[in-house]
Motif scaffolding. Structure first.
Motif, PDB file in Angstrom:
ATOM      1  N   PHE A   1     -23.190  61.626  39.953  1.00 32.85           N
ATOM      2  CA  PHE A   1     -21.805  61.103  39.654  1.00 32.85           C
ATOM      3  C   PHE A   1     -20.577  61.383  40.326  1.00 32.85           C
ATOM      4  O   PHE A   1     -20.477  62.378  40.941  1.00 32.85           O
ATOM      5  CB  PHE A   1     -21.592  61.487  38.127  1.00 32.85           C
ATOM      6  CG  PHE A   1     -22.862  61.528  37.275  1.00 32.85           C
ATOM      7  CD1 PHE A   1     -23.244  60.210  36.779  1.00 32.85           C
ATOM      8  CD2 PHE A   1     -23.647  62.475  36.730  1.00 32.85           C
ATOM      9  CE1 PHE A   1     -24.268  59.822  36.003  1.00 32.85           C
ATOM     10  CE2 PHE A   1     -24.563  62.261  36.019  1.00 32.85           C
ATOM     11  CZ  PHE A   1     -25.113  60.973  35.623  1.00 32.85           C
ATOM     12  N   SER A   2     -19.874  60.200  40.397  1.00 27.04           N
ATOM     13  CA  SER A   2     -18.467  60.429  41.221  1.00 27.04           C
ATOM     14  C   SER A   2     -17.350  59.819  40.299  1.00 27.04           C
ATOM     15  O   SER A   2     -17.865  59.172  39.071  1.00 27.04           O
ATOM     16  CB  SER A   2     -18.464  59.491  42.441  1.00 27.04           C
ATOM     17  OG  SER A   2     -18.468  58.210  42.347  1.00 27.04           O
TER      18      SER A   2
ATOM     19  N   ALA B   1     -27.110  71.507  36.984  1.00 28.04           N
ATOM     20  CA  ALA B   1     -25.884  71.172  37.481  1.00 28.04           C
ATOM     21  C   ALA B   1     -25.362  71.542  38.606  1.00 28.04           C
ATOM     22  O   ALA B   1     -25.418  72.884  38.829  1.00 28.04           O
ATOM     23  CB  ALA B   1     -24.740  71.067  36.197  1.00 28.04           C
ATOM     24  N   TRP B   2     -24.628  70.795  39.337  1.00 28.75           N
ATOM     25  CA  TRP B   2     -24.259  71.307  40.771  1.00 28.75           C
ATOM     26  C   TRP B   2     -22.802  70.433  40.864  1.00 28.75           C
ATOM     27  O   TRP B   2     -22.461  69.302  40.423  1.00 28.75           O
ATOM     28  CB  TRP B   2     -24.986  70.741  42.031  1.00 28.75           C
ATOM     29  CG  TRP B   2     -26.389  71.315  42.045  1.00 28.75           C
ATOM     30  CD1 TRP B   2     -27.580  70.713  41.163  1.00 28.75           C
ATOM     31  CD2 TRP B   2     -26.873  72.538  42.200  1.00 28.75           C
ATOM     32  NE1 TRP B   2     -28.500  71.461  41.406  1.00 28.75           N
ATOM     33  CE2 TRP B   2     -28.214  72.521  42.181  1.00 28.75           C
ATOM     34  CE3 TRP B   2     -26.518  73.671  42.929  1.00 28.75           C
ATOM     35  CZ2 TRP B   2     -29.038  73.390  42.503  1.00 28.75           C
ATOM     36  CZ3 TRP B   2     -27.202  74.616  43.409  1.00 28.75           C
ATOM     37  CH2 TRP B   2     -28.545  74.617  43.098  1.00 28.75           C
ATOM     38  N   GLY B   3     -21.700  71.159  41.399  1.00 29.94           N
ATOM     39  CA  GLY B   3     -20.198  70.713  41.445  1.00 29.94           C
ATOM     40  C   GLY B   3     -19.291  70.913  40.257  1.00 29.94           C
ATOM     41  O   GLY B   3     -18.254  70.358  40.243  1.00 29.94           O
ATOM     42  N   LEU B   4     -19.573  71.557  39.363  1.00 32.89           N
ATOM     43  CA  LEU B   4     -18.808  71.697  38.169  1.00 32.89           C
ATOM     44  C   LEU B   4     -17.814  73.201  38.692  1.00 32.89           C
ATOM     45  O   LEU B   4     -18.270  74.455  38.255  1.00 32.89           O
ATOM     46  CB  LEU B   4     -19.541  71.926  36.906  1.00 32.89           C
ATOM     47  CG  LEU B   4     -20.196  70.861  36.095  1.00 32.89           C
ATOM     48  CD1 LEU B   4     -21.014  71.372  35.152  1.00 32.89           C
ATOM     49  CD2 LEU B   4     -19.149  69.986  35.539  1.00 32.89           C
TER      50      LEU B   4
ATOM     51  N   SER C   1     -17.173  68.740  31.946  1.00 30.46           N
ATOM     52  CA  SER C   1     -18.286  69.459  31.156  1.00 30.46           C
ATOM     53  C   SER C   1     -19.679  68.383  31.064  1.00 30.46           C
ATOM     54  O   SER C   1     -19.233  67.292  31.053  1.00 30.46           O
ATOM     55  CB  SER C   1     -17.962  70.157  29.862  1.00 30.46           C
ATOM     56  OG  SER C   1     -17.814  68.806  28.794  1.00 30.46           O
ATOM     57  N   VAL C   2     -20.763  69.008  30.825  1.00 30.00           N
ATOM     58  CA  VAL C   2     -21.957  68.292  30.689  1.00 30.00           C
ATOM     59  C   VAL C   2     -22.364  68.207  29.238  1.00 30.00           C
ATOM     60  O   VAL C   2     -22.750  69.571  28.790  1.00 30.00           O
ATOM     61  CB  VAL C   2     -23.199  68.421  31.730  1.00 30.00           C
ATOM     62  CG1 VAL C   2     -24.486  67.633  31.192  1.00 30.00           C
ATOM     63  CG2 VAL C   2     -22.613  68.491  33.070  1.00 30.00           C
ATOM     64  N   GLU C   3     -22.294  67.361  28.479  1.00 28.72           N
ATOM     65  CA  GLU C   3     -22.780  67.444  26.890  1.00 28.72           C
ATOM     66  C   GLU C   3     -24.062  66.857  26.886  1.00 28.72           C
ATOM     67  O   GLU C   3     -24.390  65.955  27.443  1.00 28.72           O
ATOM     68  CB  GLU C   3     -21.753  66.557  26.086  1.00 28.72           C
ATOM     69  CG  GLU C   3     -20.207  66.877  26.350  1.00 28.72           C
ATOM     70  CD  GLU C   3     -19.334  66.340  25.342  1.00 28.72           C
ATOM     71  OE1 GLU C   3     -19.961  65.370  24.475  1.00 28.72           O
ATOM     72  OE2 GLU C   3     -18.126  66.606  25.056  1.00 28.72           O
ATOM     73  N   ALA C   4     -24.943  67.524  26.058  1.00 28.57           N
ATOM     74  CA  ALA C   4     -26.469  67.022  25.892  1.00 28.57           C
ATOM     75  C   ALA C   4     -26.611  67.124  24.194  1.00 28.57           C
ATOM     76  O   ALA C   4     -26.292  67.883  23.622  1.00 28.57           O
ATOM     77  CB  ALA C   4     -27.322  68.191  26.606  1.00 28.57           C
TER      78      ALA C   4
ATOM     79  N   ILE D   1     -20.587  65.075  41.380  1.00 30.07           N
ATOM     80  CA  ILE D   1     -21.232  66.038  40.343  1.00 30.07           C
ATOM     81  C   ILE D   1     -22.636  65.723  40.259  1.00 30.07           C
ATOM     82  O   ILE D   1     -23.048  64.462  40.159  1.00 30.07           O
ATOM     83  CB  ILE D   1     -20.617  66.261  39.013  1.00 30.07           C
ATOM     84  CG1 ILE D   1     -19.134  66.901  39.109  1.00 30.07           C
ATOM     85  CG2 ILE D   1     -21.589  67.029  38.053  1.00 30.07           C
ATOM     86  CD1 ILE D   1     -18.472  66.916  37.864  1.00 30.07           C
ATOM     87  N   TYR D   2     -23.737  66.641  40.362  1.00 38.18           N
ATOM     88  CA  TYR D   2     -25.035  66.192  40.520  1.00 38.18           C
ATOM     89  C   TYR D   2     -25.828  66.926  39.365  1.00 38.18           C
ATOM     90  O   TYR D   2     -25.555  68.047  39.040  1.00 38.18           O
ATOM     91  CB  TYR D   2     -25.704  66.962  41.848  1.00 38.18           C
ATOM     92  CG  TYR D   2     -24.845  66.091  43.084  1.00 38.18           C
ATOM     93  CD1 TYR D   2     -25.352  64.843  43.535  1.00 38.18           C
ATOM     94  CD2 TYR D   2     -24.163  67.026  43.685  1.00 38.18           C
ATOM     95  CE1 TYR D   2     -24.529  64.527  44.608  1.00 38.18           C
ATOM     96  CE2 TYR D   2     -23.218  66.542  44.581  1.00 38.18           C
ATOM     97  CZ  TYR D   2     -23.795  65.332  45.450  1.00 38.18           C
ATOM     98  OH  TYR D   2     -23.203  64.942  46.457  1.00 38.18           O
TER      99      TYR D   2
END
Length: 272
Positions: free
Chosen positions: A141-142, A172-175, A182-185, A239-240
């Protein structure tokens, strides 16, 4: 006293029903209606498939943006209108999932018509442990990504066994620590007339998992949800998310006993 013709009454009833049905699917002004949104999502998914399967044809960000702009031009939309609609549908998950599933079915039908396409498999095995994930393992993601959401929906021909536990995992990579991101699941399981749900938020790099224990006496006919990159930050490069898995375990299996012990020490339904 005048009498109403039965045919007239029937026509009024049909019109009233149509009004009710249209009201149920109505979207606010400025939001793409459901029918058109499905058509747009089909073309966006086809564009993403072209980029994914033919990376040499779209080696630059400018080339990929041009492809997406052609999709918006076809539907007489701006990117801003699409983004606003995606945000709105993201807050109405059931509508989004319904449209997404229709769009995905359309894409699969087109691909199968071409031939030599292997359909996705949603395993229904009752083994003690099984990785259900059949989708891509890697997403990038960019700030210019059209979608920052990974959607999944498993509906096996035969329901998953009662006493099932599901663990959604990813890396996750790049945070970066100073990022507003943030990454919400969200992970959900449907058991008859009951839907169980759990969610988590990850704000750092590394392996993350979200854990859902279902009702032990009921079989599971659907497992679904999404992972969403939530950020208004436009300064990050990429972010990957990779190494996806959706494990199904049985109650009492060694992996679940170990996870239960860990979660008793770190409550909240997530393991980082």
């Amino acid at each position: 006293m005048s009498k109403t013709c039965p045919d007239t009454r029937w026509k009024r009833a049909v019109c009233f029903a149509a009004i009710l049905l249209s009201g149920c699917s109505r979207t606010p002004d400025g939001i793409i209606p459901e029918k058109k949104m499905k058509e747009v999502m089909v073309d966006v998914q086809l564009a993403e498939a072209m980029i994914y399967t033919e990376p040499a044809a779209y080696p630059t960000a400018a080339g990929r943006r041009a492809l997406y702009r052609s999709v918006f031009g076809k539907h007489r939309l701006t990117e801003a209108e699409y983004d606003s609609s995606m945000i709105w549908y993201g807050k109405h998950l059931e509508r989004y999932m319904r449209i997404y599933n229709l769009a995905l079915a359309d894409v699969r039908a087109r691909m199968e018509a071409i031939g030599d396409v292997k359909p996705d498999i949603a395993p229904a095995s009752n083994a003690d442990s099984l990785d259900l994930w059949v989708f891509r393992k890697y997403y990038a993601f960019s700030p210019r990504s059209l979608s920052r959401r990974v959607i999944f929906d498993f509906r096996p021909d035969e329901p998953y066994s009662s006493g099932s536990v599901f663990v959604l995992g990813w890396r996750a990579w790049g945070l970066a620590p100073d990022m507003q991101a943030s990454v919400e699941a969200h992970l959900r399981a449907h058991q008859g007339d009951t839907t169980l749900s759990v969610k988590s938020t990850a704000g750092r790099d590394g392996r993350h998992e979200i854990y859902l224990k279902t009702i032990p006496t009921r079989r599971v006919d659907r497992v679904y949800g999404y992972i969403w990159l939530n950020t208004a930050d436009t300064a990050f490069h990429h972010i990957y998310l990779d190494d996806f898995s959706l494990m199904k375990y049985r109650y009492g299996s060694p992996a679940i006993e170990a996870m239960d012990s860990l979660l008793r020490a770190v409550p909240g339904g997530t393991v980082d």
